[in-house]
Every structure is written in C-alpha cells, then in structure tokens.
Scaffold this motif. Structure first.
Motif, PDB file in Angstrom:
ATOM      1  N   ASN A  68       0.777  -1.310  -0.034  1.00  0.00           N
ATOM      2  CA  ASN A  68      -0.017   0.108  -0.021  1.00  0.00           C
ATOM      3  C   ASN A  68       0.730   1.470  -0.086  1.00  0.00           C
ATOM      4  O   ASN A  68       0.396   2.389  -0.765  1.00  0.00           O
ATOM      5  CB  ASN A  68      -0.977   0.017   1.243  1.00  0.00           C
ATOM      6  CG  ASN A  68      -1.998  -0.880   0.955  1.00  0.00           C
ATOM      7  OD1 ASN A  68      -2.512  -1.106  -0.125  1.00  0.00           O
ATOM      8  ND2 ASN A  68      -2.432  -1.543   2.059  1.00  0.00           N
TER       9      ASN A  68
ATOM     10  N   SER B  10       2.312   1.742  -3.553  1.00  0.00           N
ATOM     11  CA  SER B  10       1.314   2.011  -4.479  1.00  0.00           C
ATOM     12  C   SER B  10       0.976   3.629  -4.482  1.00  0.00           C
ATOM     13  O   SER B  10       0.767   4.213  -5.354  1.00  0.00           O
ATOM     14  CB  SER B  10       0.125   1.290  -4.452  1.00  0.00           C
ATOM     15  OG  SER B  10      -1.015   1.729  -5.053  1.00  0.00           O
ATOM     16  N   LEU B  11       0.900   3.954  -3.258  1.00  0.00           N
ATOM     17  CA  LEU B  11       0.489   5.172  -2.749  1.00  0.00           C
ATOM     18  C   LEU B  11       1.692   6.330  -2.818  1.00  0.00           C
ATOM     19  O   LEU B  11       1.415   7.553  -2.703  1.00  0.00           O
ATOM     20  CB  LEU B  11      -0.090   5.258  -1.467  1.00  0.00           C
ATOM     21  CG  LEU B  11      -1.545   4.591  -1.542  1.00  0.00           C
ATOM     22  CD1 LEU B  11      -2.020   4.675  -0.006  1.00  0.00           C
ATOM     23  CD2 LEU B  11      -2.564   5.376  -2.287  1.00  0.00           C
TER      24      LEU B  11
ATOM     25  N   HIS C 236      -9.244  -6.264   2.191  1.00  0.00           N
ATOM     26  CA  HIS C 236      -9.301  -4.986   2.433  1.00  0.00           C
ATOM     27  C   HIS C 236      -9.555  -4.481   1.085  1.00  0.00           C
ATOM     28  O   HIS C 236      -8.396  -4.558   0.200  1.00  0.00           O
ATOM     29  CB  HIS C 236      -8.240  -4.226   3.146  1.00  0.00           C
ATOM     30  CG  HIS C 236      -8.367  -2.950   3.613  1.00  0.00           C
ATOM     31  ND1 HIS C 236      -8.324  -1.773   2.701  1.00  0.00           N
ATOM     32  CD2 HIS C 236      -8.556  -2.372   4.895  1.00  0.00           C
ATOM     33  CE1 HIS C 236      -8.488  -0.736   3.548  1.00  0.00           C
ATOM     34  NE2 HIS C 236      -8.554  -0.990   4.650  1.00  0.00           N
ATOM     35  N   PRO C 237     -10.238  -3.361   0.538  1.00  0.00           N
ATOM     36  CA  PRO C 237     -10.108  -2.979  -0.796  1.00  0.00           C
ATOM     37  C   PRO C 237      -8.972  -2.347  -1.160  1.00  0.00           C
ATOM     38  O   PRO C 237      -8.664  -2.016  -2.344  1.00  0.00           O
ATOM     39  CB  PRO C 237     -11.444  -1.958  -0.589  1.00  0.00           C
ATOM     40  CG  PRO C 237     -12.009  -1.928   0.718  1.00  0.00           C
ATOM     41  CD  PRO C 237     -11.347  -2.907   1.515  1.00  0.00           C
ATOM     42  N   GLN C 238      -8.266  -1.667  -0.317  1.00  0.00           N
ATOM     43  CA  GLN C 238      -7.319  -0.847  -0.835  1.00  0.00           C
ATOM     44  C   GLN C 238      -6.070  -1.622  -1.284  1.00  0.00           C
ATOM     45  O   GLN C 238      -5.373  -1.515  -2.139  1.00  0.00           O
ATOM     46  CB  GLN C 238      -6.727  -0.079   0.425  1.00  0.00           C
ATOM     47  CG  GLN C 238      -5.448   0.817  -0.082  1.00  0.00           C
ATOM     48  CD  GLN C 238      -5.781   1.868  -1.237  1.00  0.00           C
ATOM     49  OE1 GLN C 238      -6.856   2.411  -1.181  1.00  0.00           O
ATOM     50  NE2 GLN C 238      -4.781   1.608  -2.099  1.00  0.00           N
TER      51      GLN C 238
ATOM     52  N   HIS D 233      -6.295  -4.463  -3.026  1.00  0.00           N
ATOM     53  CA  HIS D 233      -6.578  -4.787  -4.538  1.00  0.00           C
ATOM     54  C   HIS D 233      -6.367  -3.505  -5.216  1.00  0.00           C
ATOM     55  O   HIS D 233      -5.773  -3.612  -6.413  1.00  0.00           O
ATOM     56  CB  HIS D 233      -7.981  -5.445  -4.508  1.00  0.00           C
ATOM     57  CG  HIS D 233      -7.802  -6.900  -4.088  1.00  0.00           C
ATOM     58  ND1 HIS D 233      -7.396  -7.912  -4.764  1.00  0.00           N
ATOM     59  CD2 HIS D 233      -8.336  -7.312  -2.824  1.00  0.00           C
ATOM     60  CE1 HIS D 233      -7.584  -8.922  -4.042  1.00  0.00           C
ATOM     61  NE2 HIS D 233      -8.327  -8.585  -2.797  1.00  0.00           N
ATOM     62  N   ARG D 234      -6.768  -2.319  -4.830  1.00  0.00           N
ATOM     63  CA  ARG D 234      -6.433  -1.077  -5.655  1.00  0.00           C
ATOM     64  C   ARG D 234      -4.980  -1.081  -5.631  1.00  0.00           C
ATOM     65  O   ARG D 234      -4.566  -0.632  -6.867  1.00  0.00           O
ATOM     66  CB  ARG D 234      -7.070   0.116  -4.987  1.00  0.00           C
ATOM     67  CG  ARG D 234      -8.670   0.204  -5.160  1.00  0.00           C
ATOM     68  CD  ARG D 234      -9.207   1.306  -4.753  1.00  0.00           C
ATOM     69  NE  ARG D 234      -9.067   1.658  -3.213  1.00  0.00           N
ATOM     70  CZ  ARG D 234      -9.997   1.617  -2.536  1.00  0.00           C
ATOM     71  NH1 ARG D 234     -11.334   0.859  -2.655  1.00  0.00           N
ATOM     72  NH2 ARG D 234      -9.613   1.650  -0.880  1.00  0.00           N
ATOM     73  N   SER D 235      -4.157  -1.084  -4.642  1.00  0.00           N
ATOM     74  CA  SER D 235      -2.693  -0.995  -4.683  1.00  0.00           C
ATOM     75  C   SER D 235      -2.111  -2.024  -5.722  1.00  0.00           C
ATOM     76  O   SER D 235      -1.342  -1.879  -6.395  1.00  0.00           O
ATOM     77  CB  SER D 235      -2.256  -1.227  -3.250  1.00  0.00           C
ATOM     78  OG  SER D 235      -2.411  -0.001  -2.620  1.00  0.00           O
TER      79      SER D 235
ATOM     80  N   ASP E 217      -3.491  -3.491  -8.295  1.00  0.00           N
ATOM     81  CA  ASP E 217      -3.951  -3.088  -9.748  1.00  0.00           C
ATOM     82  C   ASP E 217      -3.127  -2.031  -9.981  1.00  0.00           C
ATOM     83  O   ASP E 217      -2.629  -1.754 -11.348  1.00  0.00           O
ATOM     84  CB  ASP E 217      -5.358  -2.686  -9.497  1.00  0.00           C
ATOM     85  CG  ASP E 217      -6.285  -4.112  -9.511  1.00  0.00           C
ATOM     86  OD1 ASP E 217      -5.810  -5.220  -9.819  1.00  0.00           O
ATOM     87  OD2 ASP E 217      -7.506  -3.863  -9.432  1.00  0.00           O
ATOM     88  N   ALA E 218      -2.775  -0.811  -9.216  1.00  0.00           N
ATOM     89  CA  ALA E 218      -2.074   0.184  -9.270  1.00  0.00           C
ATOM     90  C   ALA E 218      -0.836   0.013  -9.830  1.00  0.00           C
ATOM     91  O   ALA E 218      -0.151   0.324 -10.814  1.00  0.00           O
ATOM     92  CB  ALA E 218      -2.017   1.246  -8.388  1.00  0.00           C
TER      93      ALA E 218
ATOM     94  N   SER F 292      -0.415  -1.554 -13.455  1.00  0.00           N
ATOM     95  CA  SER F 292      -0.462  -0.464 -14.297  1.00  0.00           C
ATOM     96  C   SER F 292       0.597   0.411 -14.477  1.00  0.00           C
ATOM     97  O   SER F 292       0.768   0.664 -15.527  1.00  0.00           O
ATOM     98  CB  SER F 292      -1.816   0.402 -13.772  1.00  0.00           C
ATOM     99  OG  SER F 292      -1.330   1.285 -12.864  1.00  0.00           O
TER     100      SER F 292
END
Length: 180
Positions: free
Chosen positions: A88, A91-92, A126-128, A130-132, A134-135, A138
């Motif tokens: 996380n 990714s951020l 935790h949804p973050q 999977h976003r991380s 995916d990010a 990408s």
C-alpha cells in the motif's frame, strides 16, 4: 555480473532470505539485500552473515545526502515478501522507508521490478490492497499475486507448500536475465 536488489519486509518468509540469496547467486545474480526497518530488526543477529553472503552492506535506511552509494546499480528488483503495508505504501508513493523509496523510484527509472505479496486473507479482503496491486501492475510492476503467484492464507497460518520463492526468482530472471 547482473545485479538483483532483493528487498524484504517483515513477514515470516523473510527468515528464509539467506537461502534465497544463495539460490539467486546460483542463477548468476549479484545480490544486494535491502530490508524494511522491522525486517532488519527481525534479522538483526543474521545481518553480518547476510552481508558476508552478498558481499554488500545490508541496507534498511536511506543514505545521507552526499554519501556515495555502496551498491552497484540494479538490473532488476525483487520485493518479497511484500507485506500489506509495504504494498500500500508503494502504490500510494509513501516513501518514508528505504526499500519503498527505491521501488517507487524504480518505476520512473524503468528498472524491471517483481513484487510477491505476503498477506493473509483478512488483509486481502481490504479494498485498498486490491487497488494497490492493480495500481502497481498498471505502473509496469510484475506482481505475483493470485493464481500462479502468492495466494493468501488464513490469519496465523502458513501455506503448506511454503512461500513461492522459486516463482519470485523465475519472474526476476524473466524480466532481466542474470549474466551466466
């Protein structure tokens, strides 16, 4: 010789890092080991042995401005195990930790990078997370997560087949082949 930065965060597979270094060296890599501060604390007594094994200082902190870099440039980076927090933060773009800063910068430098998460199923929900993942994908990072990579275990359990170190090293070799 081709240089692999092997980075690890504080998850149980980090205790296997000496064997992983030896396997990477047998594949032709010059290995430099970087750890999150907590992983470095976990491996504290082993750090001198790991430095001897790699022939490089083990790093867990940023160098001071003006200090020379003590490692050769990376041809590839493998971040494994990559914890929930590390994935996380990366990714951020939160780079307070040395290893996260290096892998974040590697995206812009186009250094081939592989990440293998190590999270339990509760964190994976935790949804973050999977976003991380995916990010990072990408951004060009090879993330071995899900089928064919790391699959989460239940909290407090380890997967019977162990952590997929062989897949991690195979992926690093596929993105930047080590010198024979």
């Amino acid at each position: 010789m081709t240089t692999l930065y092997l980075f690890g965060s504080a998850a149980p597979p980090v205790f296997e890092v000496a064997e992983v270094i030896e396997n990477a060296q047998a594949r032709g890599w010059d290995v430099c080991l970087g750890l999150t501060p907590t992983a470095a604390r976990w491996l504290g007594e082993q750090l001198p042995e790991l430095e001897w094994l790699t022939g490089h200082p083990v790093r867990s902190e940023y160098k001071l401005p003006g200090e020379p870099d003590v490692w050769p440039p990376a041809d590839a980076i493998l971040l494994a195990p990559a914890t929930f927090n590390t994935v996380n933060e990366w990714s951020l773009g939160l780079t307070s930790k040395f290893v996260v800063g290096v892998v974040a910068e590697a995206i812009g430098k186009e250094i081939p990078t592989v990440a293998v998460p190590c999270v339990n199923s509760a964190y994976a929900r935790h949804p973050q997370f999977h976003r991380s993942v995916d990010a990072l994908r990408s951004m060009g990072v090879t993330v071995l997560y899900g089928e064919g990579g790391f699959e989460p275990n239940q909290p407090g359990e380890r997967r019977p087949e162990g952590y997929p170190w062989h897949l991690a090293l195979d992926a690093a070799g596929a993105i930047a082949s080590p010198a024979p």
